[in-house]
Design an enzyme around this catalytic site. Sequence first.
Site, PDB file in Angstrom:
ATOM      1  N   HIS A  84      49.500  48.557 -41.536  1.00 57.26           N
ATOM      2  CA  HIS A  84      50.622  48.884 -42.420  1.00 57.26           C
ATOM      3  C   HIS A  84      50.717  50.409 -42.591  1.00 57.26           C
ATOM      4  O   HIS A  84      51.787  50.992 -42.430  1.00 57.26           O
ATOM      5  CB  HIS A  84      50.450  48.197 -43.775  1.00 57.26           C
ATOM      6  CG  HIS A  84      51.343  48.728 -44.859  1.00 57.26           C
ATOM      7  ND1 HIS A  84      52.680  48.443 -44.919  1.00 57.26           N
ATOM      8  CD2 HIS A  84      51.085  49.535 -45.923  1.00 57.26           C
ATOM      9  CE1 HIS A  84      53.217  49.058 -45.966  1.00 57.26           C
ATOM     10  NE2 HIS A  84      52.276  49.724 -46.599  1.00 57.26           N
ATOM     11  N   ASP A 113      73.898  70.989 -28.840  1.00 55.18           N
ATOM     12  CA  ASP A 113      72.977  69.852 -28.692  1.00 55.18           C
ATOM     13  C   ASP A 113      71.595  70.395 -29.025  1.00 55.18           C
ATOM     14  O   ASP A 113      71.454  71.540 -29.468  1.00 55.18           O
ATOM     15  CB  ASP A 113      73.021  69.323 -27.228  1.00 55.18           C
ATOM     16  CG  ASP A 113      72.534  67.877 -27.133  1.00 55.18           C
ATOM     17  OD1 ASP A 113      71.403  67.608 -27.564  1.00 55.18           O
ATOM     18  OD2 ASP A 113      73.296  67.021 -26.644  1.00 55.18           O
ATOM     19  N   TRP A 149      43.847  53.453 -42.421  1.00 52.00           N
ATOM     20  CA  TRP A 149      44.690  54.347 -41.605  1.00 52.00           C
ATOM     21  C   TRP A 149      44.011  55.704 -41.380  1.00 52.00           C
ATOM     22  O   TRP A 149      44.395  56.456 -40.491  1.00 52.00           O
ATOM     23  CB  TRP A 149      46.077  54.524 -42.231  1.00 52.00           C
ATOM     24  CG  TRP A 149      46.178  55.635 -43.238  1.00 52.00           C
ATOM     25  CD1 TRP A 149      45.845  55.552 -44.550  1.00 52.00           C
ATOM     26  CD2 TRP A 149      46.629  56.970 -43.002  1.00 52.00           C
ATOM     27  NE1 TRP A 149      46.057  56.764 -45.158  1.00 52.00           N
ATOM     28  CE2 TRP A 149      46.539  57.658 -44.232  1.00 52.00           C
ATOM     29  CE3 TRP A 149      47.103  57.669 -41.891  1.00 52.00           C
ATOM     30  CZ2 TRP A 149      46.890  59.000 -44.368  1.00 52.00           C
ATOM     31  CZ3 TRP A 149      47.458  59.012 -42.029  1.00 52.00           C
ATOM     32  CH2 TRP A 149      47.351  59.655 -43.261  1.00 52.00           C
ATOM     33  N   SER A 177      54.547  62.728 -28.675  1.00 54.62           N
ATOM     34  CA  SER A 177      55.972  62.615 -28.970  1.00 54.62           C
ATOM     35  C   SER A 177      56.360  63.547 -30.122  1.00 54.62           C
ATOM     36  O   SER A 177      57.371  64.262 -30.058  1.00 54.62           O
ATOM     37  CB  SER A 177      56.305  61.165 -29.314  1.00 54.62           C
ATOM     38  OG  SER A 177      57.527  61.078 -29.985  1.00 54.62           O
ATOM     39  N   SER A 178      55.524  63.564 -31.173  1.00 52.38           N
ATOM     40  CA  SER A 178      55.824  64.417 -32.332  1.00 52.38           C
ATOM     41  C   SER A 178      55.805  65.888 -31.951  1.00 52.38           C
ATOM     42  O   SER A 178      56.650  66.673 -32.403  1.00 52.38           O
ATOM     43  CB  SER A 178      54.788  64.206 -33.433  1.00 52.38           C
ATOM     44  OG  SER A 178      54.973  62.972 -34.023  1.00 52.38           O
ATOM     45  N   HIS A 261      46.318  66.325 -44.524  1.00 51.19           N
ATOM     46  CA  HIS A 261      47.050  66.855 -45.665  1.00 51.19           C
ATOM     47  C   HIS A 261      48.363  67.520 -45.268  1.00 51.19           C
ATOM     48  O   HIS A 261      49.405  67.220 -45.870  1.00 51.19           O
ATOM     49  CB  HIS A 261      46.220  67.732 -46.594  1.00 51.19           C
ATOM     50  CG  HIS A 261      46.886  67.770 -47.933  1.00 51.19           C
ATOM     51  ND1 HIS A 261      46.859  66.701 -48.808  1.00 51.19           N
ATOM     52  CD2 HIS A 261      47.707  68.670 -48.491  1.00 51.19           C
ATOM     53  CE1 HIS A 261      47.615  66.958 -49.849  1.00 51.19           C
ATOM     54  NE2 HIS A 261      48.145  68.151 -49.688  1.00 51.19           N
ATOM     55  N   GLU A 263      50.047  66.608 -42.869  1.00 49.59           N
ATOM     56  CA  GLU A 263      50.857  65.435 -42.519  1.00 49.59           C
ATOM     57  C   GLU A 263      51.639  64.922 -43.733  1.00 49.59           C
ATOM     58  O   GLU A 263      52.788  64.494 -43.622  1.00 49.59           O
ATOM     59  CB  GLU A 263      49.928  64.343 -41.964  1.00 49.59           C
ATOM     60  CG  GLU A 263      50.548  62.978 -41.784  1.00 49.59           C
ATOM     61  CD  GLU A 263      51.576  62.917 -40.676  1.00 49.59           C
ATOM     62  OE1 GLU A 263      51.603  63.839 -39.837  1.00 49.59           O
ATOM     63  OE2 GLU A 263      52.374  61.969 -40.665  1.00 49.59           O
ATOM     64  N   TYR A 265      52.836  66.703 -46.037  1.00 49.61           N
ATOM     65  CA  TYR A 265      54.005  67.578 -46.222  1.00 49.61           C
ATOM     66  C   TYR A 265      54.991  67.453 -45.078  1.00 49.61           C
ATOM     67  O   TYR A 265      56.184  67.701 -45.252  1.00 49.61           O
ATOM     68  CB  TYR A 265      53.546  69.022 -46.461  1.00 49.61           C
ATOM     69  CG  TYR A 265      52.863  69.098 -47.801  1.00 49.61           C
ATOM     70  CD1 TYR A 265      53.620  69.122 -48.965  1.00 49.61           C
ATOM     71  CD2 TYR A 265      51.488  69.029 -47.911  1.00 49.61           C
ATOM     72  CE1 TYR A 265      53.013  69.095 -50.201  1.00 49.61           C
ATOM     73  CE2 TYR A 265      50.868  69.009 -49.146  1.00 49.61           C
ATOM     74  CZ  TYR A 265      51.638  69.045 -50.287  1.00 49.61           C
ATOM     75  OH  TYR A 265      51.048  69.000 -51.514  1.00 49.61           O
ATOM     76  N   SER A 276      68.311  68.516 -51.049  1.00 51.80           N
ATOM     77  CA  SER A 276      68.955  69.814 -51.309  1.00 51.80           C
ATOM     78  C   SER A 276      70.351  69.901 -50.698  1.00 51.80           C
ATOM     79  O   SER A 276      71.149  70.754 -51.082  1.00 51.80           O
ATOM     80  CB  SER A 276      68.095  70.960 -50.762  1.00 51.80           C
ATOM     81  OG  SER A 276      66.820  70.916 -51.337  1.00 51.80           O
ATOM     82  N   HIS A 310      40.302  68.106 -50.891  1.00 53.50           N
ATOM     83  CA  HIS A 310      40.494  67.377 -52.157  1.00 53.50           C
ATOM     84  C   HIS A 310      40.508  65.859 -51.918  1.00 53.50           C
ATOM     85  O   HIS A 310      40.441  65.095 -52.868  1.00 53.50           O
ATOM     86  CB  HIS A 310      41.745  67.854 -52.916  1.00 53.50           C
ATOM     87  CG  HIS A 310      43.045  67.548 -52.260  1.00 53.50           C
ATOM     88  ND1 HIS A 310      44.122  68.388 -52.340  1.00 53.50           N
ATOM     89  CD2 HIS A 310      43.467  66.509 -51.506  1.00 53.50           C
ATOM     90  CE1 HIS A 310      45.133  67.875 -51.678  1.00 53.50           C
ATOM     91  NE2 HIS A 310      44.750  66.736 -51.156  1.00 53.50           N
ATOM     92  N   HIS A 311      40.601  65.464 -50.641  1.00 60.30           N
ATOM     93  CA  HIS A 311      40.479  64.040 -50.321  1.00 60.30           C
ATOM     94  C   HIS A 311      39.012  63.615 -50.239  1.00 60.30           C
ATOM     95  O   HIS A 311      38.721  62.450 -50.022  1.00 60.30           O
ATOM     96  CB  HIS A 311      41.147  63.741 -48.975  1.00 60.30           C
ATOM     97  CG  HIS A 311      42.624  63.989 -48.970  1.00 60.30           C
ATOM     98  ND1 HIS A 311      43.544  63.042 -49.338  1.00 60.30           N
ATOM     99  CD2 HIS A 311      43.347  65.096 -48.654  1.00 60.30           C
ATOM    100  CE1 HIS A 311      44.762  63.544 -49.242  1.00 60.30           C
ATOM    101  NE2 HIS A 311      44.665  64.785 -48.834  1.00 60.30           N
ATOM    102  N   THR A 336      56.315  73.448 -55.735  1.00 54.81           N
ATOM    103  CA  THR A 336      56.974  72.136 -55.864  1.00 54.81           C
ATOM    104  C   THR A 336      57.776  72.097 -57.159  1.00 54.81           C
ATOM    105  O   THR A 336      58.899  71.578 -57.193  1.00 54.81           O
ATOM    106  CB  THR A 336      55.937  70.991 -55.837  1.00 54.81           C
ATOM    107  OG1 THR A 336      55.054  71.220 -54.741  1.00 54.81           O
ATOM    108  CG2 THR A 336      56.600  69.649 -55.664  1.00 54.81           C
ATOM    109  N   LYS A 339      61.040  73.763 -56.835  1.00 52.51           N
ATOM    110  CA  LYS A 339      62.052  72.907 -56.189  1.00 52.51           C
ATOM    111  C   LYS A 339      62.678  71.937 -57.193  1.00 52.51           C
ATOM    112  O   LYS A 339      63.904  71.821 -57.258  1.00 52.51           O
ATOM    113  CB  LYS A 339      61.419  72.117 -55.045  1.00 52.51           C
ATOM    114  CG  LYS A 339      61.158  72.980 -53.836  1.00 52.51           C
ATOM    115  CD  LYS A 339      60.574  72.191 -52.715  1.00 52.51           C
ATOM    116  CE  LYS A 339      60.650  72.978 -51.438  1.00 52.51           C
ATOM    117  NZ  LYS A 339      62.013  73.172 -50.956  1.00 52.51           N
ATOM    118  N   ARG A 458      40.803  49.964 -53.993  1.00 52.48           N
ATOM    119  CA  ARG A 458      41.821  49.706 -52.973  1.00 52.48           C
ATOM    120  C   ARG A 458      41.157  49.054 -51.758  1.00 52.48           C
ATOM    121  O   ARG A 458      39.931  49.004 -51.666  1.00 52.48           O
ATOM    122  CB  ARG A 458      42.523  51.009 -52.581  1.00 52.48           C
ATOM    123  CG  ARG A 458      41.596  52.028 -51.974  1.00 52.48           C
ATOM    124  CD  ARG A 458      42.247  53.381 -51.778  1.00 52.48           C
ATOM    125  NE  ARG A 458      43.196  53.391 -50.680  1.00 52.48           N
ATOM    126  CZ  ARG A 458      43.489  54.487 -49.963  1.00 52.48           C
ATOM    127  NH1 ARG A 458      42.902  55.656 -50.246  1.00 52.48           N
ATOM    128  NH2 ARG A 458      44.358  54.448 -48.981  1.00 52.48           N
TER     129      ARG A 458
END
Lengths: 545, 35
Positions: A84, A113, A149, A177-178, A261, A263, A265, A276, A310-311, A336, A339, A458
């Site tokens: 998932h 293009d 994951w 691909s990314s 991390h 990722e 963002y 925006s 921090h993870h 943040t 924003k 979890r």
Amino acid sequence: MATTTTEIEADIHAHDDHHHGPEPGLMRWVKTTNHKDIGYLYLWFAFSMLLIGGAMAMVIRLELLMPGLQFVEPQFFNQMTTMHGLIMVFGAIMPAFVGLANIMIPPMIGGPDMALPRMNNWSFWILPFAGAMLLSTMFMEGGGPAFGWTFYAPLSTTFAPDSTDYFIFAIHMLGFSSIMGAINIIATVMNLRASGMKLMDMPLFVWTWFITAFLLIAAMPVLAGAVTMMLTDRNFGTSFFDAAGGGDPVMFQHIFWFFGHPEVYIMILPAFGIVSQIIPTFARKPLFGYSSMVYATASIAILSFVVWAHHMFLTGMPIAGQMYFMYATILISVPTGVKVFNWVTTMWKGSMSFEIPMMWAVAFVILFTIGGLSGLMLGIVPADIQYHDTYFVVAHFHYVLVTGALFSIIAGVFYWLPKWCGNMFNEKLATIHFWWAVISVNVLFFPMHFLGLAGMPRRIPDYSLQFADFNLIASIGGFAFGLSFILLAYIVVDCIRNGKPVKEARVWESAKGLEWTLPTPAPYHTFTEEPPRELILKESSHTAH
Amino acid sequence: MNDTKRKQRGAMITAAIVAAVALAIFSMTLILSGK
């Protein structure tokens, strides 16, 4: 510089080619190098993966409906949580944003293009194969990946099923691909932007994606490195992450989160860009603090690379390290906050109207902020020691990724869909869908805060009796939220096939931007001639309406 | 060289530089992890 007659003729022929439409039949989609076609493919692929990943979430919520093991084996439950997460991150959210970038960046910058159209085709067509390979692992002996994951070693190396090698290959392809997508976006923005458009004239969606592309270039190769080392540890006798051979499993976590991390963002900066674009349109005011939005985005991107541990507060870390990562993490709340302040200030005293895209954008601002605030709580070391690996974390990142990233994608699709297909969606159904989704998503995720604070871990298929009520509520919300996507699919298909035709180039009366100067539906080829600077300035979203 | 060709060449150079950076980061990840 001198131009030869042959070059002029080539230019004329190239110009003629612009009037050609798409190739008929299925091969149009296989061979296409058109940025919009590829964008649509990305969006449909992302939606398919969203439904598959969503079905897995339904299995998770079904098992957690009541305490005790009811429907699936624990090993299969672990495969569900793992797949998932992987499918939603790499198969749904990221491709959806790349799809929106493909469709919208060329018209927004006055370009014809994407800069590298053939590579663009390749970037997309890698995805279905990578996705299929990832899914196929579930049918292999020993089952699919079941290590979460984040695929921490040694769960993903020493103790993982054989199918993990296919998972590694799938991640390599998705990353490839990314990276190609990011290269294309950087080259397009830098080289195909209309010559009259300076960097600080660019719409916020282009800016946020431009910065996201650099994040991808810096982060995805690190992920590729991590899975390559996993591959060699598993098959070629290396010991990068094996303590018995002199390696270090905690190093895996450092490498993973150095990718992981940023990722986060990568999945939220384009969302900031979409919102925006939408808020000024329906507040009928220029975006408040355009330049501060750009600098805040860049600040978030830079800070995202210096907060990864921090993870990992519970892996054992010197107190100085904990303090540094805590303060650096909390520092991200400043840009943040800038924003959120700017979006609210844009709406302040605006002539607001609440068309469907605006409703999603406002829901984004409110609900993403909830996710941001719980993120701040998790960034505080002593609190994180309590919250770590509980449902509080699950609540936090789902508020950020579902009511944040996914809501912005839905907002963007509703905002631009009439421009893409030339038809208006059924606004009554879309309103029902909005309230259905917004209410159910909160019923699903909000109780998870309480479960986490009460100590429910979890990634488990069973739980103690005291967690039963909130789990029941969350599961009911989950099933309702899952069903809402069937209605979303109907609204979109109905719009494309039977929607009321829209004639106006500017579908939303106060929308600004070069994309709204193109005819509706958007022509197959975008700007065949550069828009002049006067038009660019007139259509700038941060000048007065 | 006309404008289109100039832009195409610029895009190719940009892409090559960015791809080289990505490859360098991948290599650095492996090299530094092996230390």
